[in-house]
Design a protein around this motif. Sequence first.
Motif, PDB file in Angstrom:
ATOM      1  N   SER A  90      -6.045  15.940  19.678  1.00  0.00           N
ATOM      2  CA  SER A  90      -5.410  15.884  18.366  1.00  0.00           C
ATOM      3  C   SER A  90      -6.193  16.692  17.343  1.00  0.00           C
ATOM      4  O   SER A  90      -7.430  16.669  17.330  1.00  0.00           O
ATOM      5  CB  SER A  90      -5.315  14.427  17.892  1.00  0.00           C
ATOM      6  OG  SER A  90      -4.826  14.367  16.564  1.00  0.00           O
ATOM      7  N   LEU A  91      -5.450  17.387  16.485  1.00  0.00           N
ATOM      8  CA  LEU A  91      -6.083  18.122  15.389  1.00  0.00           C
ATOM      9  C   LEU A  91      -6.596  17.190  14.305  1.00  0.00           C
ATOM     10  O   LEU A  91      -7.317  17.619  13.404  1.00  0.00           O
ATOM     11  CB  LEU A  91      -5.077  19.113  14.787  1.00  0.00           C
ATOM     12  CG  LEU A  91      -4.708  20.322  15.654  1.00  0.00           C
ATOM     13  CD1 LEU A  91      -3.536  21.075  15.041  1.00  0.00           C
ATOM     14  CD2 LEU A  91      -5.901  21.249  15.839  1.00  0.00           C
ATOM     15  N   HIS A  92      -6.227  15.920  14.364  1.00  0.00           N
ATOM     16  CA  HIS A  92      -6.767  14.943  13.423  1.00  0.00           C
ATOM     17  C   HIS A  92      -8.228  14.613  13.746  1.00  0.00           C
ATOM     18  O   HIS A  92      -8.940  14.066  12.904  1.00  0.00           O
ATOM     19  CB  HIS A  92      -5.939  13.650  13.481  1.00  0.00           C
ATOM     20  CG  HIS A  92      -4.565  13.776  12.908  1.00  0.00           C
ATOM     21  ND1 HIS A  92      -4.320  13.807  11.561  1.00  0.00           N
ATOM     22  CD2 HIS A  92      -3.350  13.895  13.505  1.00  0.00           C
ATOM     23  CE1 HIS A  92      -3.009  13.921  11.344  1.00  0.00           C
ATOM     24  NE2 HIS A  92      -2.403  13.975  12.508  1.00  0.00           N
ATOM     25  N   ARG A  93      -8.648  14.900  14.948  1.00  0.00           N
ATOM     26  CA  ARG A  93     -10.012  14.596  15.378  1.00  0.00           C
ATOM     27  C   ARG A  93     -10.944  15.778  15.113  1.00  0.00           C
ATOM     28  O   ARG A  93     -10.537  16.939  15.198  1.00  0.00           O
ATOM     29  CB  ARG A  93     -10.049  14.276  16.870  1.00  0.00           C
ATOM     30  CG  ARG A  93      -9.291  13.012  17.246  1.00  0.00           C
ATOM     31  CD  ARG A  93      -9.388  12.766  18.744  1.00  0.00           C
ATOM     32  NE  ARG A  93      -8.746  11.504  19.091  1.00  0.00           N
ATOM     33  CZ  ARG A  93      -9.327  10.317  19.030  1.00  0.00           C
ATOM     34  NH1 ARG A  93     -10.578  10.231  18.611  1.00  0.00           N
ATOM     35  NH2 ARG A  93      -8.678   9.219  19.367  1.00  0.00           N
ATOM     36  N   GLY A  94     -12.181  15.469  14.841  1.00  0.00           N
ATOM     37  CA  GLY A  94     -13.194  16.508  14.760  1.00  0.00           C
ATOM     38  C   GLY A  94     -13.571  16.978  16.157  1.00  0.00           C
ATOM     39  O   GLY A  94     -13.162  16.395  17.161  1.00  0.00           O
ATOM     40  N   VAL A  95     -14.377  18.022  16.219  1.00  0.00           N
ATOM     41  CA  VAL A  95     -14.780  18.562  17.522  1.00  0.00           C
ATOM     42  C   VAL A  95     -15.496  17.507  18.358  1.00  0.00           C
ATOM     43  O   VAL A  95     -15.278  17.396  19.570  1.00  0.00           O
ATOM     44  CB  VAL A  95     -15.701  19.787  17.323  1.00  0.00           C
ATOM     45  CG1 VAL A  95     -16.186  20.312  18.662  1.00  0.00           C
ATOM     46  CG2 VAL A  95     -14.961  20.872  16.557  1.00  0.00           C
ATOM     47  N   GLY A  96     -16.322  16.685  17.734  1.00  0.00           N
ATOM     48  CA  GLY A  96     -17.045  15.658  18.471  1.00  0.00           C
ATOM     49  C   GLY A  96     -16.149  14.597  19.069  1.00  0.00           C
ATOM     50  O   GLY A  96     -16.493  13.978  20.078  1.00  0.00           O
ATOM     51  N   GLY A  97     -14.962  14.393  18.481  1.00  0.00           N
ATOM     52  CA  GLY A  97     -14.052  13.371  18.985  1.00  0.00           C
ATOM     53  C   GLY A  97     -13.063  13.872  20.006  1.00  0.00           C
ATOM     54  O   GLY A  97     -12.288  13.083  20.559  1.00  0.00           O
ATOM     55  N   ALA A  98     -13.035  15.177  20.277  1.00  0.00           N
ATOM     56  CA  ALA A  98     -12.094  15.737  21.261  1.00  0.00           C
ATOM     57  C   ALA A  98     -12.686  17.014  21.846  1.00  0.00           C
ATOM     58  O   ALA A  98     -12.103  18.098  21.754  1.00  0.00           O
ATOM     59  CB  ALA A  98     -10.749  16.005  20.608  1.00  0.00           C
ATOM     60  N   LYS A  99     -13.869  16.878  22.448  1.00  0.00           N
ATOM     61  CA  LYS A  99     -14.613  18.060  22.929  1.00  0.00           C
ATOM     62  C   LYS A  99     -13.813  18.889  23.927  1.00  0.00           C
ATOM     63  O   LYS A  99     -13.780  20.118  23.858  1.00  0.00           O
ATOM     64  CB  LYS A  99     -15.933  17.617  23.563  1.00  0.00           C
ATOM     65  CG  LYS A  99     -16.927  16.975  22.602  1.00  0.00           C
ATOM     66  CD  LYS A  99     -18.233  16.659  23.326  1.00  0.00           C
ATOM     67  CE  LYS A  99     -19.265  16.032  22.394  1.00  0.00           C
ATOM     68  NZ  LYS A  99     -18.879  14.669  21.980  1.00  0.00           N
ATOM     69  N   GLY A 100     -13.168  18.228  24.899  1.00  0.00           N
ATOM     70  CA  GLY A 100     -12.422  18.955  25.917  1.00  0.00           C
ATOM     71  C   GLY A 100     -11.261  19.732  25.335  1.00  0.00           C
ATOM     72  O   GLY A 100     -11.009  20.894  25.707  1.00  0.00           O
TER      73      GLY A 100
END
Length: 550
Positions: free
Chosen positions: A358-368
């Motif tokens: 999700s684009l709502h997440r930062g990079v740390g929350g959606a690394k893959g």
Amino acid sequence: MTTNATIDTKVPAPQNSAVLDEAHLGDIQGALGTIKLDDNGERRGLSAKLKTLLAIVGPGLIVMVGDNDAGAFSTYGQAGQNYGTHLLWTLLLLVPVLYVNQEMVLRLGAVTGVGHARLILERFGKFWGAFSVIDLFLLNALTLVTEFIGITLAAGYLGLPKVGSVVLAAAIIIASAFTGSFRRFERIAVGLCAGSLLLVPIYFMVHPKTSQMAHDFVVPNMPGGTGQLATVMLLIISIVGTTVAPWQLFFQQSYVIDKRITPRFMKYEKADLWIGIVIVVVGGAALMGFSAAAFAGTDQFGNFTDAGAVAKGLADHSGKLVGVLFAIALLDASIIGAFAVSLSTAYAIGDVFGLKHSLHRGVGGAKGFYAVYAGLVCAAAAIVLVSSDHTLGLLTQGVQVLAGVLLPSASVFLLLLCNDRQVLGPWTNGPKVNAFTSAVVGVLVSLSIILTASVLFPDINSKQILDIMAGCGVVGVAAAGFAFTRKRTATAEDPIDRTGRDNWRMPPLETLTRPVMSSGRKIGMGALRGYLFIAMILVVVKLVQSALGH
């Protein structure tokens, strides 16, 4: 103005929801407005409805404008430079195809909360799911390369260094998605969509013959004679592939989900889609029209090379400013196309492998998710930097043709999903949509058969083409009659109850019973898959022949 919520404030997925990422639940935070989670979707008054539409606008607009990307500039430019406006009619025929296909995926997204790739995998099994995702990944990777080709052509015309332009563009494309804010990304994307309107003043500055364009828009014409049919068919399928590309299906469904749009706002999302369709058709017609006008009566007519040469031809015809505006529009289109294609792939990979996506997440929350997005962009940029210009020119047309050839397969999966009552419940397709989509699949397969025949038999004539079309029509009518009889019997026994559908959502995937594939359906899908594989090989053969000047 409501501020963007952080990931900690996202509401957890309810027990009866199929949503795979809790970031896909919450307030709708669009580029142009916000809609609260508890909003019931009821609007009274023109002002309130307009505010809601502005908040919803995005998925349909971006997917359509992203469709007029670098490949479209090349394809429509080639059609105009080589054949004038004689192929404008293809755009009119593709309007209902665009709407029906994209309406089905936005419906799937809003109702299920699950991406296209994951639905195919869960409902049809790993075998067919793997085909679908592998097709998407390879085609998207090649399409992304064509976006960077467009960037190099625009930069070259503007006198900018190739390496610096590619590296800077890649950095902008990556950074725009890495903000951790859906709203910030969408504002950038909508701004780029506005940039696509540069094609309109270019059209009026070049002033092609409007009466001729109006005629060719509604009266079909097949330019070229015997021996040229394979080349024209290749271009027509390129137009189909660049206007209705498989990546659009995956992108819009996932983007609707990420924007948190639910069935309550379906009519607004359909309006968003129509806005995008109008822009893409106007842009495509303008590209074809002013390319035709710029090269008519010149030595370059019928000798298309690339979009950079189109910019030069426009400058020679109407002045340097026109060429510069075209190059800027090409650069803009290439970047928004890269946004959409990269996101389409990252969403699909996240869906299939259960990654946070999700684009709502930062990079740390959606690394893959972000790693796939950035990796694709970097790989495409690197390929363009190390490849020869001749190879890249051949690739641009080839990708659009392959997209057109693979579209029937993607449309079949889409049609099956939209008739799956466990998936869509009261939102399941009606008979008119099924009939139209089946006809579209038939026409697309017929086009690929004609292309195959024209490659194998270069001297094929128009009468033989009509015979092939008639044969395909007979087979299609027979298949439609059989399907209609079976569907009518099933519907009579179990009619669709559409009451309360605005609040209906698909239950969790693990609670659904996988549909049983009949032997006939397996044989039919296997035969389609095998034929399309052969057609892909013949496309490559024809492209190589074209490259060698045969």
